[in-house]
Motif scaffolding. Structure first.
Motif, PDB file in Angstrom:
ATOM      1  N   ALA A 147     -10.099 -29.810  53.073  1.00  0.00           N
ATOM      2  CA  ALA A 147      -8.815 -29.169  52.149  1.00  0.00           C
ATOM      3  C   ALA A 147      -8.030 -30.130  52.025  1.00  0.00           C
ATOM      4  O   ALA A 147      -7.426 -30.955  52.387  1.00  0.00           O
ATOM      5  CB  ALA A 147      -8.215 -28.149  52.721  1.00  0.00           C
ATOM      6  N   TYR A 148      -7.553 -30.295  50.442  1.00  0.00           N
ATOM      7  CA  TYR A 148      -6.515 -31.120  49.851  1.00  0.00           C
ATOM      8  C   TYR A 148      -5.637 -30.401  49.090  1.00  0.00           C
ATOM      9  O   TYR A 148      -5.564 -29.497  48.325  1.00  0.00           O
ATOM     10  CB  TYR A 148      -7.379 -31.818  49.046  1.00  0.00           C
ATOM     11  N   ARG A 149      -4.194 -30.715  49.856  1.00  0.00           N
ATOM     12  CA  ARG A 149      -2.975 -30.356  49.382  1.00  0.00           C
ATOM     13  C   ARG A 149      -2.368 -31.335  48.230  1.00  0.00           C
ATOM     14  O   ARG A 149      -1.962 -32.280  48.664  1.00  0.00           O
ATOM     15  CB  ARG A 149      -2.073 -30.036  50.441  1.00  0.00           C
ATOM     16  N   ALA A 150      -2.072 -30.577  47.165  1.00  0.00           N
ATOM     17  CA  ALA A 150      -1.618 -31.401  46.187  1.00  0.00           C
ATOM     18  C   ALA A 150      -1.180 -30.511  44.925  1.00  0.00           C
ATOM     19  O   ALA A 150      -1.519 -29.230  45.089  1.00  0.00           O
ATOM     20  CB  ALA A 150      -2.378 -32.625  45.543  1.00  0.00           C
ATOM     21  N   SER A 151      -0.404 -30.766  43.690  1.00  0.00           N
ATOM     22  CA  SER A 151      -0.595 -30.098  42.627  1.00  0.00           C
ATOM     23  C   SER A 151      -1.843 -30.058  42.109  1.00  0.00           C
ATOM     24  O   SER A 151      -2.625 -31.201  41.880  1.00  0.00           O
ATOM     25  CB  SER A 151       0.656 -30.825  41.599  1.00  0.00           C
ATOM     26  N   LEU A 152      -2.358 -28.904  41.735  1.00  0.00           N
ATOM     27  CA  LEU A 152      -3.949 -28.918  40.975  1.00  0.00           C
ATOM     28  C   LEU A 152      -3.725 -28.513  39.605  1.00  0.00           C
ATOM     29  O   LEU A 152      -2.826 -27.657  39.432  1.00  0.00           O
ATOM     30  CB  LEU A 152      -4.597 -27.576  41.979  1.00  0.00           C
ATOM     31  N   LEU A 153      -4.489 -29.474  38.908  1.00  0.00           N
ATOM     32  CA  LEU A 153      -4.791 -29.050  37.373  1.00  0.00           C
ATOM     33  C   LEU A 153      -5.982 -28.815  37.148  1.00  0.00           C
ATOM     34  O   LEU A 153      -7.152 -29.627  37.268  1.00  0.00           O
ATOM     35  CB  LEU A 153      -3.928 -30.331  36.809  1.00  0.00           C
ATOM     36  N   HIS A 154      -6.699 -27.996  36.518  1.00  0.00           N
ATOM     37  CA  HIS A 154      -7.874 -27.828  35.686  1.00  0.00           C
ATOM     38  C   HIS A 154      -7.556 -26.757  34.712  1.00  0.00           C
ATOM     39  O   HIS A 154      -6.752 -26.449  34.344  1.00  0.00           O
ATOM     40  CB  HIS A 154      -9.127 -27.465  36.629  1.00  0.00           C
ATOM     41  N   PHE A 155      -8.919 -26.409  33.966  1.00  0.00           N
ATOM     42  CA  PHE A 155      -8.680 -25.672  32.522  1.00  0.00           C
ATOM     43  C   PHE A 155      -9.710 -24.410  32.819  1.00  0.00           C
ATOM     44  O   PHE A 155     -10.973 -24.832  33.432  1.00  0.00           O
ATOM     45  CB  PHE A 155      -9.000 -26.554  31.394  1.00  0.00           C
ATOM     46  N   HIS A 156      -9.596 -23.375  32.093  1.00  0.00           N
ATOM     47  CA  HIS A 156     -10.809 -22.513  31.972  1.00  0.00           C
ATOM     48  C   HIS A 156     -11.032 -22.506  30.153  1.00  0.00           C
ATOM     49  O   HIS A 156     -12.171 -21.508  29.983  1.00  0.00           O
ATOM     50  CB  HIS A 156     -10.292 -21.164  32.313  1.00  0.00           C
ATOM     51  N   ALA A 157     -10.466 -22.878  29.444  1.00  0.00           N
ATOM     52  CA  ALA A 157     -10.488 -22.754  28.152  1.00  0.00           C
ATOM     53  C   ALA A 157      -9.885 -24.032  27.360  1.00  0.00           C
ATOM     54  O   ALA A 157      -9.255 -25.072  27.997  1.00  0.00           O
ATOM     55  CB  ALA A 157      -9.935 -21.600  27.344  1.00  0.00           C
ATOM     56  N   ASP A 158     -10.025 -24.141  26.017  1.00  0.00           N
ATOM     57  CA  ASP A 158      -9.567 -25.220  25.211  1.00  0.00           C
ATOM     58  C   ASP A 158      -8.174 -24.937  24.828  1.00  0.00           C
ATOM     59  O   ASP A 158      -7.807 -24.041  24.093  1.00  0.00           O
ATOM     60  CB  ASP A 158     -10.358 -25.377  24.123  1.00  0.00           C
ATOM     61  N   PRO A 159      -7.124 -25.748  25.313  1.00  0.00           N
ATOM     62  CA  PRO A 159      -5.928 -25.371  24.857  1.00  0.00           C
ATOM     63  C   PRO A 159      -5.837 -25.060  23.255  1.00  0.00           C
ATOM     64  O   PRO A 159      -4.506 -24.780  22.788  1.00  0.00           O
ATOM     65  CB  PRO A 159      -5.052 -26.622  25.421  1.00  0.00           C
ATOM     66  N   ALA A 160      -6.426 -25.981  22.532  1.00  0.00           N
ATOM     67  CA  ALA A 160      -6.145 -25.685  21.050  1.00  0.00           C
ATOM     68  C   ALA A 160      -6.474 -24.427  20.520  1.00  0.00           C
ATOM     69  O   ALA A 160      -5.888 -24.066  19.602  1.00  0.00           O
ATOM     70  CB  ALA A 160      -7.215 -26.768  20.392  1.00  0.00           C
ATOM     71  N   PHE A 161      -7.156 -23.518  21.309  1.00  0.00           N
ATOM     72  CA  PHE A 161      -7.428 -22.302  20.913  1.00  0.00           C
ATOM     73  C   PHE A 161      -7.068 -21.234  21.965  1.00  0.00           C
ATOM     74  O   PHE A 161      -7.310 -19.746  21.579  1.00  0.00           O
ATOM     75  CB  PHE A 161      -9.251 -22.141  20.669  1.00  0.00           C
ATOM     76  N   ASN A 162      -6.699 -21.578  22.889  1.00  0.00           N
ATOM     77  CA  ASN A 162      -5.899 -20.651  24.038  1.00  0.00           C
ATOM     78  C   ASN A 162      -4.710 -21.014  24.685  1.00  0.00           C
ATOM     79  O   ASN A 162      -4.877 -22.211  25.424  1.00  0.00           O
ATOM     80  CB  ASN A 162      -7.239 -20.409  24.971  1.00  0.00           C
ATOM     81  N   PRO A 163      -3.630 -20.377  24.260  1.00  0.00           N
ATOM     82  CA  PRO A 163      -2.478 -20.846  24.975  1.00  0.00           C
ATOM     83  C   PRO A 163      -2.193 -20.998  26.779  1.00  0.00           C
ATOM     84  O   PRO A 163      -1.381 -21.708  27.065  1.00  0.00           O
ATOM     85  CB  PRO A 163      -1.107 -20.269  24.291  1.00  0.00           C
ATOM     86  N   ASP A 164      -3.148 -20.194  26.944  1.00  0.00           N
ATOM     87  CA  ASP A 164      -3.098 -19.988  28.695  1.00  0.00           C
ATOM     88  C   ASP A 164      -4.435 -20.679  29.260  1.00  0.00           C
ATOM     89  O   ASP A 164      -4.851 -20.371  30.253  1.00  0.00           O
ATOM     90  CB  ASP A 164      -3.217 -18.509  29.150  1.00  0.00           C
ATOM     91  N   ALA A 165      -4.720 -21.545  28.641  1.00  0.00           N
ATOM     92  CA  ALA A 165      -6.101 -22.539  28.993  1.00  0.00           C
ATOM     93  C   ALA A 165      -5.933 -23.195  30.242  1.00  0.00           C
ATOM     94  O   ALA A 165      -6.897 -23.540  31.032  1.00  0.00           O
ATOM     95  CB  ALA A 165      -6.575 -23.359  28.037  1.00  0.00           C
ATOM     96  N   CYS A 166      -4.745 -23.563  30.564  1.00  0.00           N
ATOM     97  CA  CYS A 166      -4.569 -24.482  31.694  1.00  0.00           C
ATOM     98  C   CYS A 166      -4.325 -23.697  32.794  1.00  0.00           C
ATOM     99  O   CYS A 166      -3.375 -22.758  32.988  1.00  0.00           O
ATOM    100  CB  CYS A 166      -2.999 -25.407  31.329  1.00  0.00           C
ATOM    101  N   LEU A 167      -4.712 -24.187  33.999  1.00  0.00           N
ATOM    102  CA  LEU A 167      -4.640 -23.656  35.464  1.00  0.00           C
ATOM    103  C   LEU A 167      -3.763 -24.430  35.965  1.00  0.00           C
ATOM    104  O   LEU A 167      -4.425 -25.639  36.479  1.00  0.00           O
ATOM    105  CB  LEU A 167      -6.116 -23.249  36.143  1.00  0.00           C
ATOM    106  N   TRP A 168      -2.462 -24.369  36.789  1.00  0.00           N
ATOM    107  CA  TRP A 168      -1.673 -25.131  37.200  1.00  0.00           C
ATOM    108  C   TRP A 168      -1.050 -24.694  38.404  1.00  0.00           C
ATOM    109  O   TRP A 168      -0.778 -23.424  38.379  1.00  0.00           O
ATOM    110  CB  TRP A 168      -0.463 -25.612  36.264  1.00  0.00           C
TER     111      TRP A 168
END
Length: 442
Positions: free
Chosen positions: A11-32
């Motif tokens: 397990a790795y503890r840090a701030s996590l960033l990934h995406f489930h959609a393209d931010p150009a077409f979905n304002p909630d695309a970012c998972l943070w």
């Protein structure tokens, strides 16, 4: 409580960033997740989310590696570059075609030597990992030995890589020339040897239309149809002089891209490098066929080729990704590539947010390669290829990120000020394959 034995879980503890959609077409695309936890089991993602929610699910005795203060995200995916050009990066030339004649072809001549090819492949892959790139679509040379050397080096690091033998049967030096028949035969042999063996993936690789006869393009299309889960990679509409050359060689084609379409080389898993001088119908055809564009801003600036039109491509909903295009590209770093992509967009009159740039280098690239769910995000079951980014890697970056007010500002600072020094560690299939000496763990 998980029943997975603790020896298989990290397990790795840090701030996590990934995406489930393209931010150009979905304002909630970012998972943070500001305080996040990434759980890995047997080389794959088990879970990713808030630390407070996931920590209690860990089996007793599971090791938690503490990267607090840093950002963990999926490894970068570089969709267009040339490993044999490593030693000729930053070579001066007035344009694409003289650059090929003066530097590229003489350099690639050496890759019939397996020992030389392996030494360069080892350096090339280590450089990618140092820059946080865990998957790439790679051009080898016309020599079968170059492909074997590349995949052997990749397998030694357990990396997910796509690569292929370059096909050229005209308009190139005799010492780099194959034939339509030998190129197809060698490619098929290499597909059978390497494709889907471990984490290797084969890419059928006609260099570009001017260096292949119609017979070679026809046989390449037949090979692509016979092996539909392979990749296709080539160049298109990079340079104005090149486009004119293609028009003279294929006068009946509607466009440069239409040459490939005519021979069955537009389909899912087809990656076209550059795509600068495409028209609206070309972009529409890319979207219709599931073909994807690899945007190469550093090499396009270096060779003076032109500026990619993000707005035109987005209007057609073409799958997009970013690429370094080493050795015309001047850096292995996807962060520096984002820096240049941002400037390309501005010069074309559009704006490229930082979140979109990070998407294009991760999930966007995975989607372009038809590998969503395998790489490019932290969905459960994805392969655990990830990187640890340090927002304080340099004094200037540390000073700037201390003053960031939101995620977009943080990502923008990393993209515009970052380089390989930001990559504290790189993991492939859950195993650390690079670590900067300055990175500390609790």
């Amino acid at each position: 409580m998980s029943t997975v034995p603790p020896t298989t879980v990290q397990a790795y503890r840090a701030s996590l960033l990934h995406f489930h959609a393209d931010p150009a077409f979905n304002p909630d695309a970012c998972l943070w997740h500001e305080d996040g936890l990434l759980i890995v089991a047997d080389g794959k993602v088990s879970a990713a989310g808030d630390y407070a929610q996931l920590f209690p699910t860990l089996p007793a005795g599971a090791l938690v590696i503490d990267y607090r203060g840093k950002v963990i995200m999926p490894g970068f995916i570089d969709t267009h570059l040339h490993f044999p050009q490593t030693d000729m990066i930053a070579s001066p030339a007035p344009g694409l075609l003289p650059w090929l004649e003066t530097y590229t072809f003489p350099t690639e001549r050496q890759f019939g030597d397996p020992a030389h090819a392996r030494e360069v492949a080892d350096f090339f892959l280590d450089e990618l990992l140092r820059c946080g790139t865990t998957t790439a679509m790679v051009y080898c040379t016309v020599h079968r030995e170059s492909v074997d050397a590349f995949f052997e080096a990749s397998a030694a690091r357990n990396l997910r890589m796509a690569a292929g033998k370059v096909l050229m049967d005209r308009n190139c030096p005799e010492f780099l020339r194959d034939t339509a028949e030998s190129g197809a035969r060698d490619s098929e042999d290499l597909i059978k040897k390497w494709h889907n063996k471990g984490r290797a993936m084969y890419a059928i690789t006609p260099r570009f239309a001017p260096t292949s006869t119609e017979a070679q393009l026809r046989m390449t299309g037949e090979l692509a149809a016979a092996y539909p889960d392979t990749f296709i990679q080539t160049h298109v509409s990079e340079n104005a002089d090149e486009c004119s050359w293609v028009k003279s060689l294929f006068p009946d084609a509607r466009s440069y891209l239409d040459v490939y379409d005519h021979y069955g080389l537009m389909r899912e898993r087809a990656m076209f490098g550059h795509c600068i001088w495409l028209d609206d119908r070309d972009f529409e055809r890319m979207a219709e066929t599931g073909s994807a564009a690899a945007i190469c801003p550093t090499s396009n600036f270096f060779l003076g080729s032109g500026l990619f039109d993000f707005e035109k491509a987005d209007a057609a909903r073409v799958s997009l990704s970013l690429a370094t295009d080493v050795g015309a590209g001047t850096s292995f770093s996807m962060l520096q590539t984002m820096n240049e992509a941002y400037k390309v967009a501005r010069l074309k009159g559009s704006y490229l947010p930082a979140a979109r740039m990070f998407y294009l280098a991760t999930l966007g690239a995975a989607r372009s390669m038809q590998l969503e769910g395998t790489i490019g995000s932290f969905v459960a079951g994805a392969e655990a290829d990830f990187i640890v980014l340090d927002p304080k890697a340099t004094p200037l970056l540390a000073r700037r990120t201390e003053r960031c007010n939101n995620l977009e500002e943080l990502l923008f600072a990393l993209a515009l000020l970052g380089d390989d020094r930001c990559v504290g560690a790189t993991y492939a299939a859950g195993r650390k394959v690079h670590e900067r000496a300055s990175t500390t763990q609790a």
